[in-house]
Design a protein around this motif. Structure first.
Motif, PDB file in Angstrom:
ATOM      1  N   GLU A 172      63.335  57.843  15.505  1.00  0.00           N
ATOM      2  CA  GLU A 172      64.669  57.248  15.415  1.00  0.00           C
ATOM      3  C   GLU A 172      65.206  57.341  13.986  1.00  0.00           C
ATOM      4  O   GLU A 172      66.383  57.656  13.769  1.00  0.00           O
ATOM      5  N   LEU A 173      64.349  57.064  13.013  1.00  0.00           N
ATOM      6  CA  LEU A 173      64.757  57.169  11.614  1.00  0.00           C
ATOM      7  C   LEU A 173      65.096  58.606  11.252  1.00  0.00           C
ATOM      8  O   LEU A 173      66.126  58.891  10.620  1.00  0.00           O
ATOM      9  N   SER A 174      64.235  59.526  11.667  1.00  0.00           N
ATOM     10  CA  SER A 174      64.431  60.939  11.351  1.00  0.00           C
ATOM     11  C   SER A 174      65.738  61.466  11.935  1.00  0.00           C
ATOM     12  O   SER A 174      66.449  62.256  11.298  1.00  0.00           O
ATOM     13  N   SER A 175      66.082  61.002  13.120  1.00  0.00           N
ATOM     14  CA  SER A 175      67.289  61.494  13.793  1.00  0.00           C
ATOM     15  C   SER A 175      68.571  61.043  13.098  1.00  0.00           C
ATOM     16  O   SER A 175      69.651  61.595  13.342  1.00  0.00           O
ATOM     17  N   GLN A 213      52.186  54.352  19.276  1.00  0.00           N
ATOM     18  CA  GLN A 213      53.329  54.833  20.049  1.00  0.00           C
ATOM     19  C   GLN A 213      54.639  54.276  19.498  1.00  0.00           C
ATOM     20  O   GLN A 213      55.647  54.997  19.408  1.00  0.00           O
ATOM     21  N   GLU A 214      54.636  53.009  19.148  1.00  0.00           N
ATOM     22  CA  GLU A 214      55.841  52.388  18.582  1.00  0.00           C
ATOM     23  C   GLU A 214      56.211  53.032  17.249  1.00  0.00           C
ATOM     24  O   GLU A 214      57.394  53.284  16.981  1.00  0.00           O
ATOM     25  N   LEU A 215      55.210  53.300  16.425  1.00  0.00           N
ATOM     26  CA  LEU A 215      55.477  53.905  15.124  1.00  0.00           C
ATOM     27  C   LEU A 215      56.022  55.317  15.280  1.00  0.00           C
ATOM     28  O   LEU A 215      56.944  55.721  14.561  1.00  0.00           O
ATOM     29  N   LYS A 216      55.473  56.056  16.226  1.00  0.00           N
ATOM     30  CA  LYS A 216      55.956  57.421  16.474  1.00  0.00           C
ATOM     31  C   LYS A 216      57.429  57.401  16.892  1.00  0.00           C
ATOM     32  O   LYS A 216      58.258  58.179  16.373  1.00  0.00           O
ATOM     33  N   LYS A 217      57.786  56.508  17.805  1.00  0.00           N
ATOM     34  CA  LYS A 217      59.163  56.391  18.261  1.00  0.00           C
ATOM     35  C   LYS A 217      60.075  55.938  17.124  1.00  0.00           C
ATOM     36  O   LYS A 217      61.190  56.452  16.952  1.00  0.00           O
ATOM     37  N   PHE A 218      59.599  54.990  16.327  1.00  0.00           N
ATOM     38  CA  PHE A 218      60.386  54.446  15.218  1.00  0.00           C
ATOM     39  C   PHE A 218      60.675  55.537  14.190  1.00  0.00           C
ATOM     40  O   PHE A 218      61.802  55.659  13.699  1.00  0.00           O
ATOM     41  N   ARG A 219      59.668  56.348  13.894  1.00  0.00           N
ATOM     42  CA  ARG A 219      59.852  57.460  12.956  1.00  0.00           C
ATOM     43  C   ARG A 219      60.858  58.475  13.493  1.00  0.00           C
ATOM     44  O   ARG A 219      61.677  59.013  12.742  1.00  0.00           O
ATOM     45  N   GLU A 253      55.827  51.925   8.399  1.00  0.00           N
ATOM     46  CA  GLU A 253      55.136  50.799   9.032  1.00  0.00           C
ATOM     47  C   GLU A 253      55.611  49.478   8.444  1.00  0.00           C
ATOM     48  O   GLU A 253      55.744  48.470   9.158  1.00  0.00           O
ATOM     49  N   VAL A 254      55.866  49.472   7.134  1.00  0.00           N
ATOM     50  CA  VAL A 254      56.323  48.257   6.470  1.00  0.00           C
ATOM     51  C   VAL A 254      57.731  47.893   6.928  1.00  0.00           C
ATOM     52  O   VAL A 254      58.043  46.717   7.129  1.00  0.00           O
ATOM     53  N   ILE A 255      58.587  48.892   7.111  1.00  0.00           N
ATOM     54  CA  ILE A 255      59.924  48.625   7.632  1.00  0.00           C
ATOM     55  C   ILE A 255      59.818  47.938   8.995  1.00  0.00           C
ATOM     56  O   ILE A 255      60.461  46.906   9.244  1.00  0.00           O
ATOM     57  N   PHE A 256      59.005  48.509   9.869  1.00  0.00           N
ATOM     58  CA  PHE A 256      58.794  47.939  11.203  1.00  0.00           C
ATOM     59  C   PHE A 256      58.268  46.507  11.077  1.00  0.00           C
ATOM     60  O   PHE A 256      58.719  45.605  11.788  1.00  0.00           O
ATOM     61  N   LEU A 257      57.321  46.299  10.170  1.00  0.00           N
ATOM     62  CA  LEU A 257      56.729  44.979   9.961  1.00  0.00           C
ATOM     63  C   LEU A 257      57.785  43.963   9.538  1.00  0.00           C
ATOM     64  O   LEU A 257      57.818  42.833  10.053  1.00  0.00           O
ATOM     65  N   LEU A 258      58.668  44.340   8.624  1.00  0.00           N
ATOM     66  CA  LEU A 258      59.692  43.426   8.135  1.00  0.00           C
ATOM     67  C   LEU A 258      60.762  43.138   9.178  1.00  0.00           C
ATOM     68  O   LEU A 258      61.385  42.078   9.168  1.00  0.00           O
TER      69      LEU A 258
END
Length: 381
Positions: free
Chosen positions: A66-69, A58-64, A44-49
């Motif tokens: 993308e990172l995981s992939s 939903q945004e956090l789920k997608k962001f995770r 969440e902090v990465i997204f925030l920065l």
């Protein structure tokens, strides 16, 4: 021409990413004390920065996702890490070189459009923990452990180090440490990243430069030196006061103390001190916490020196059975989130960072030909 040594007190850019206001550290307006209290996840902090706001579910789920992939590293990178396990090569040098290699093997590394920059940022953020964990195992003769796609960055990193799922308290401690180190105004490594970005260089070059800057013991490398000091005091059963007095008498720096910006207390310190106490208790390594407290108390009472973020983070990482020469790499694993945010912000600013220097050497020297120079003894003023 007024000289500002080390650019102290000089404001060179505007930012919306982080700020230090009245001894408080804010990420895009959110106080880190609140982020820690709410147990905000590092993702969440990465997204925030990067986006300057908290993500929706939903945004956090997608962001995770993308990172995981992007967390896995190639066999080629693993082979390069194996080559770098030779003796006397500092792990931060390994990280610096490997980050640069990521750019070499990325066919779109030179692309600067918004989508390509985002994909490069995701890859760098995601692969950093995998690279560090793989190197930590390879140098011990162990095979790297692939990341899992069902774990957070903090949990995945600890899993890749050992092959076992870490207890909740260790995962929480690692997550909190990553949050606290994520960004910090215009520190040396972030400034390095922004200078590189101001030339419109590629993201990999910017991060490689930032890693090189973070390596130094006056910046990120301080946490490694902190634990070296604690080990020296403990192993030789030294008197803390005598040890520190001798060090100060020799005009040596005590790593983990003092800060260019904070004059009363580093707001991150209290959280890491609390973590250090909890972890040393459950791991039965209380001597490191008590020793750290002794050092803190004596330097504060006698010299007015205050601990910074590096001081107690050393004990926190030690309690996770992480080698001290890897401490700064974990710092980089976190701070890359801030670097990437600043790189993007700097490129949008579209302003080359190019300060001046004040020349203090000789002037108006006259050039002599080589034959005459050898006879006369050199150039003539």
């Amino acid at each position: 021409m007024k000289i500002h040594k080390g650019l102290e007190g000089v404001v060179v850019s505007e930012t919306k990413i982080s700020s230090i206001v009245e001894n408080q550290l804010l990420f895009a307006g959110f106080n880190i004390d609140d982020l820690v209290a709410e147990r905000v996840q590092f993702e969440e902090v990465i997204f925030l920065l990067w986006y300057l706001r908290i993500p929706t579910n939903q945004e956090l789920k997608k962001f995770r996702q993308e990172l995981s992939s992007q967390m896995a590293i190639s066999d080629t990178i693993i082979t390069c890490l194996k080559i770098q396990t030779r003796q006397n090569l500092h792990p931060m040098s390994v990280l610096r070189s490997t980050i640069s290699l990521l750019g070499v093997f990325d066919p779109n590394a030179e692309a600067t459009d918004e989508r390509s920059t985002y994909l490069q940022s995701i890859a760098l953020q995601a692969k950093m923990p995998t690279i560090i964990a793989a190197y930590a195992r390879l140098r011990k003769g162990l095979d790297p452990i692939p990341p899992r796609n069902d774990l957070s960055i903090a949990a995945n990193f600890l899993y890749m180090l050992t092959g076992e799922l870490a207890e909740d308290i260790r995962v929480e401690a690692m997550n909190q440490a990553l949050v606290l180190h994520a960004d910090h105004d215009l520190n040396a490594s972030t400034f390095t990243a922004r200078v590189c970005a101001s030339t419109l260089s590629d993201v990999y070059s910017c991060i490689t430069g930032a890693v090189g800057s973070l390596k130094g013991p006056l910046h990120g490398g301080a946490n490694e030196k902190v634990f070296d000091m604690l080990k020296e005091i403990d192993s030789e059963n030294l008197n803390v006061e005598d040890y520190l007095n001798q060090k100060l008498d020799r005009k040596e720096k005590v790593m983990g103390f003092g800060h260019r910006v904070y004059k009363t207390e580093d707001p991150r310190k209290k959280h890491l001190k609390k973590l250090a106490k909890e972890l040393t208790t459950i791991t039965q390594k209380e001597q490191w916490y008590f020793l750290s407290c002794q050092v803190e108390r004596y330097l504060k009472e006698t010299k007015g020196l205050i601990p910074n973020v590096d001081f107690y983070s050393a004990t926190v990482y030690h309690c996770m059975d992480i080698d001290s020469d890897l401490f700064t790499l974990i710092f980089a694993m976190s701070r890359v989130s801030g670097w990437l945010g600043h790189i993007n912000e700097q490129k949008k600013e579209d302003c080359l960072i190019r300060p001046r220097s004040h020349y203090i050497g000789p002037k108006q020297l006259k050039y002599s030909e080589l034959n005459n120079r050898m006879q006369s003894g050199g150039m003539e003023a």
